[in-house]
Motif scaffolding. Structure first.
Motif, PDB file in Angstrom:
ATOM      1  N   VAL A  73      17.548 -46.135   4.929  1.00 37.59           N
ATOM      2  CA  VAL A  73      17.984 -47.419   4.357  1.00 37.59           C
ATOM      3  C   VAL A  73      17.605 -48.628   5.212  1.00 37.59           C
ATOM      4  CG1 VAL A  73      19.888 -46.308   3.133  1.00 37.59           C
ATOM      5  CG2 VAL A  73      20.312 -47.358   5.370  1.00 37.59           C
ATOM      6  N   LEU A  74      16.941 -48.413   6.340  1.00 42.30           N
ATOM      7  CA  LEU A  74      16.559 -49.545   7.190  1.00 42.30           C
ATOM      8  C   LEU A  74      15.824 -50.651   6.428  1.00 42.30           C
ATOM      9  CD1 LEU A  74      15.439 -48.044  10.638  1.00 42.30           C
ATOM     10  CD2 LEU A  74      17.235 -49.738  10.231  1.00 42.30           C
ATOM     11  N   PRO A  75      14.831 -50.321   5.584  1.00 40.22           N
ATOM     12  CA  PRO A  75      14.146 -51.397   4.849  1.00 40.22           C
ATOM     13  C   PRO A  75      15.086 -52.186   3.928  1.00 40.22           C
ATOM     14  CG  PRO A  75      12.846 -49.382   4.794  1.00 40.22           C
ATOM     15  CD  PRO A  75      14.197 -49.015   5.336  1.00 40.22           C
ATOM     16  N   LEU A  76      16.095 -51.518   3.370  1.00 42.30           N
ATOM     17  CA  LEU A  76      17.049 -52.217   2.503  1.00 42.30           C
ATOM     18  C   LEU A  76      17.944 -53.139   3.317  1.00 42.30           C
ATOM     19  CD1 LEU A  76      18.130 -49.363   0.052  1.00 42.30           C
ATOM     20  CD2 LEU A  76      16.466 -51.188  -0.338  1.00 42.30           C
ATOM     21  N   ASN A  77      18.281 -52.723   4.534  1.00 45.59           N
ATOM     22  CA  ASN A  77      19.081 -53.582   5.403  1.00 45.59           C
ATOM     23  C   ASN A  77      18.317 -54.859   5.742  1.00 45.59           C
ATOM     24  OD1 ASN A  77      21.062 -51.622   5.402  1.00 45.59           O
ATOM     25  ND2 ASN A  77      20.452 -50.737   7.368  1.00 45.59           N
ATOM     26  N   LEU A  78      17.003 -54.735   5.947  1.00 44.85           N
ATOM     27  CA  LEU A  78      16.176 -55.911   6.228  1.00 44.85           C
ATOM     28  C   LEU A  78      16.129 -56.849   5.030  1.00 44.85           C
ATOM     29  CD1 LEU A  78      13.210 -54.217   8.127  1.00 44.85           C
ATOM     30  CD2 LEU A  78      15.019 -55.630   9.114  1.00 44.85           C
ATOM     31  N   ARG A 104      18.657 -57.258   3.141  1.00 45.98           N
ATOM     32  CA  ARG A 104      20.054 -57.692   2.976  1.00 45.98           C
ATOM     33  C   ARG A 104      20.633 -57.283   1.613  1.00 45.98           C
ATOM     34  NH1 ARG A 104      21.209 -61.048   7.206  1.00 45.98           N
ATOM     35  NH2 ARG A 104      19.430 -62.038   8.243  1.00 45.98           N
ATOM     36  N   LYS A 105      20.341 -56.044   1.216  1.00 43.67           N
ATOM     37  CA  LYS A 105      20.911 -55.515  -0.020  1.00 43.67           C
ATOM     38  C   LYS A 105      22.404 -55.251   0.160  1.00 43.67           C
ATOM     39  CE  LYS A 105      17.052 -55.117  -2.439  1.00 43.67           C
ATOM     40  NZ  LYS A 105      16.824 -55.858  -3.709  1.00 43.67           N
ATOM     41  N   THR A 106      23.139 -55.299  -0.950  1.00 45.59           N
ATOM     42  CA  THR A 106      24.566 -55.006  -0.893  1.00 45.59           C
ATOM     43  C   THR A 106      24.778 -53.518  -0.633  1.00 45.59           C
ATOM     44  OG1 THR A 106      24.774 -54.517  -3.253  1.00 45.59           O
ATOM     45  CG2 THR A 106      24.996 -56.837  -2.577  1.00 45.59           C
ATOM     46  N   ALA A 107      25.986 -53.177  -0.197  1.00 46.03           N
ATOM     47  CA  ALA A 107      26.302 -51.770   0.073  1.00 46.03           C
ATOM     48  C   ALA A 107      26.141 -50.925  -1.187  1.00 46.03           C
ATOM     49  CB  ALA A 107      27.726 -51.656   0.619  1.00 46.03           C
ATOM     50  N   GLN A 108      26.525 -51.489  -2.320  1.00 50.55           N
ATOM     51  CA  GLN A 108      26.416 -50.760  -3.583  1.00 50.55           C
ATOM     52  C   GLN A 108      24.954 -50.528  -3.962  1.00 50.55           C
ATOM     53  OE1 GLN A 108      28.461 -52.662  -6.843  1.00 50.55           O
ATOM     54  NE2 GLN A 108      28.160 -50.937  -8.242  1.00 50.55           N
ATOM     55  N   GLU A 109      24.115 -51.550  -3.807  1.00 50.97           N
ATOM     56  CA  GLU A 109      22.682 -51.416  -4.107  1.00 50.97           C
ATOM     57  C   GLU A 109      22.026 -50.404  -3.170  1.00 50.97           C
ATOM     58  OE1 GLU A 109      21.357 -55.844  -5.706  1.00 50.97           O
ATOM     59  OE2 GLU A 109      21.720 -55.554  -3.563  1.00 50.97           O
ATOM     60  N   THR A 110      22.396 -50.486  -1.891  1.00 53.27           N
ATOM     61  CA  THR A 110      21.830 -49.570  -0.902  1.00 53.27           C
ATOM     62  C   THR A 110      22.188 -48.126  -1.219  1.00 53.27           C
ATOM     63  OG1 THR A 110      21.879 -51.252   0.846  1.00 53.27           O
ATOM     64  CG2 THR A 110      21.824 -48.947   1.547  1.00 53.27           C
ATOM     65  N   ILE A 115      11.954 -46.461  -0.620  1.00 50.64           N
ATOM     66  CA  ILE A 115      13.330 -46.879  -0.906  1.00 50.64           C
ATOM     67  C   ILE A 115      13.389 -48.275  -1.525  1.00 50.64           C
ATOM     68  CG2 ILE A 115      13.753 -47.862   1.402  1.00 50.64           C
ATOM     69  CD1 ILE A 115      16.320 -45.773  -0.534  1.00 50.64           C
ATOM     70  N   THR A 116      12.415 -49.136  -1.209  1.00 48.16           N
ATOM     71  CA  THR A 116      12.409 -50.497  -1.754  1.00 48.16           C
ATOM     72  C   THR A 116      11.589 -50.602  -3.037  1.00 48.16           C
ATOM     73  OG1 THR A 116      10.489 -51.089  -0.407  1.00 48.16           O
ATOM     74  CG2 THR A 116      12.676 -51.527   0.543  1.00 48.16           C
ATOM     75  N   SER A 117      11.137 -49.466  -3.568  1.00 54.58           N
ATOM     76  CA  SER A 117      10.233 -49.450  -4.734  1.00 54.58           C
ATOM     77  C   SER A 117       9.031 -50.359  -4.499  1.00 54.58           C
ATOM     78  CB  SER A 117      10.987 -49.893  -6.000  1.00 54.58           C
ATOM     79  OG  SER A 117      12.046 -49.019  -6.280  1.00 54.58           O
ATOM     80  N   PRO A 118       8.268 -50.098  -3.424  1.00 49.28           N
ATOM     81  CA  PRO A 118       7.141 -50.979  -3.097  1.00 49.28           C
ATOM     82  C   PRO A 118       6.043 -50.921  -4.152  1.00 49.28           C
ATOM     83  CG  PRO A 118       7.001 -48.964  -1.818  1.00 49.28           C
ATOM     84  CD  PRO A 118       8.326 -48.928  -2.523  1.00 49.28           C
ATOM     85  N   ALA A 119       5.257 -51.994  -4.218  1.00 51.87           N
ATOM     86  CA  ALA A 119       4.132 -52.019  -5.150  1.00 51.87           C
ATOM     87  C   ALA A 119       3.079 -50.996  -4.753  1.00 51.87           C
ATOM     88  CB  ALA A 119       3.518 -53.420  -5.181  1.00 51.87           C
TER      89      ALA A 119
END
Length: 254
Positions: free
Chosen positions: A108-113, A115-121, A160-164
């Motif tokens: 989840v490190l990329p999601l933390n960068l 700033r996703k919510t806990a629920q989204e993460t 995890i971030t659904s990258p292009a």
């Protein structure tokens, strides 16, 4: 079909004056959404340089690189950093998992960068872990996992971030044949089930046979191209070997 990557007349020079090396010499290529493409060629052909320019790690001398419709060659460094974070996924040879973090925390490190919510993460974590079959490993630390499990954790972090676009430079370079096969099966799963668009550099014909299309580089130019189509992987592997032999490059089998 939606174009994820558009490279036009790309050049990359090193040195200057009378000592000028053309690492890339007028390369143009496109990747559509959902493609899995391999880049192959002998050492010094320009394949890793091409991937580094596409990844925005290195700059181009001329030409354009558009990813998801955005020309990365015109971006400032701060914009590039945000673009890499949001639009690109990277899979490294040595996984680059942090030993002091659990598998879940690594993924989840990329999601933390972002700033996703806990629920989204939590939602994205469960989706990626389920797709790659590592749900039961999330609370463990990297050293507690097998090589194949660490690979899947690294892949989960990349998507995890659904990258292009997911980029991989010689991802099997440090692996034995068993783990190389497992990693390529994971790439197939990411591509088929999750729709990940993957661009991979490899010198290995067997690894390249997992892709749907292979581009062969020589002297900084695209020398040839193969499309797998409806052929099985073994037939595609044989054809890749033939082209690699004609090209005069490496053809290691994993």
């Amino acid at each position: 079909m939606n174009k994820i990557l558009e490279v036009s007349n790309l050049t990359k020079h090193y040195g200057g004056g009378s000592v000028l090396t053309k690492a890339l010499d007028g390369i143009s290529l496109e990747l559509a959404s959902g493609e899995f493409v391999a880049i192959m060629g002998a050492s010094g052909s320009g394949k890793s340089t091409l991937l580094n320019v596409i990844a925005t790690i290195d700059g181009a001398s001329s030409g354009t690189v558009k990813i998801d419709g955005q020309n990365v060659c015109d971006m400032r460094e701060d914009a590039l950093s945000a673009f890499r974070r949001d639009k690109l996924g990277f899979i490294f040879q040595d996984y680059n998992l942090l030993d002091t973090l659990t598998v879940e925390e690594n993924i989840v490190l990329p999601l933390n960068l972002q700033r996703k919510t806990a629920q989204e993460t939590e939602s994205e974590l469960r989706k990626a872990a389920a797709a790659l079959g590592i749900e039961s490993q999330l609370k463990k630390f990297p050293h507690e996992l097998s090589g194949g499990q660490r690979q899947r954790a690294a892949c989960a972090r990349a998507i995890i971030t659904s990258p292009a676009l997911v980029l991989a430079d010689e991802p099997t370079g440090a692996l034995d044949s068993k783990n190389s096969k497992l990693l390529m099966q994971t790439f197939e799963l990411m591509n088929r089930e999750l729709g990940s668009t993957i661009l991979m550099v490899t010198h290995d014909a067997l690894v390249g046979s997992y892709a749907s299309r292979v581009l062969f580089l020589k002297d900084g130019k695209i020398w040839s191209e193969l499309v797998r189509g409806n052929r099985d992987r073994h037939a595609f592997y044989s054809e890749i070997l033939s082209v690699t032999s004609a090209l005069g490059g490496d053809s290691d089998a994993c």
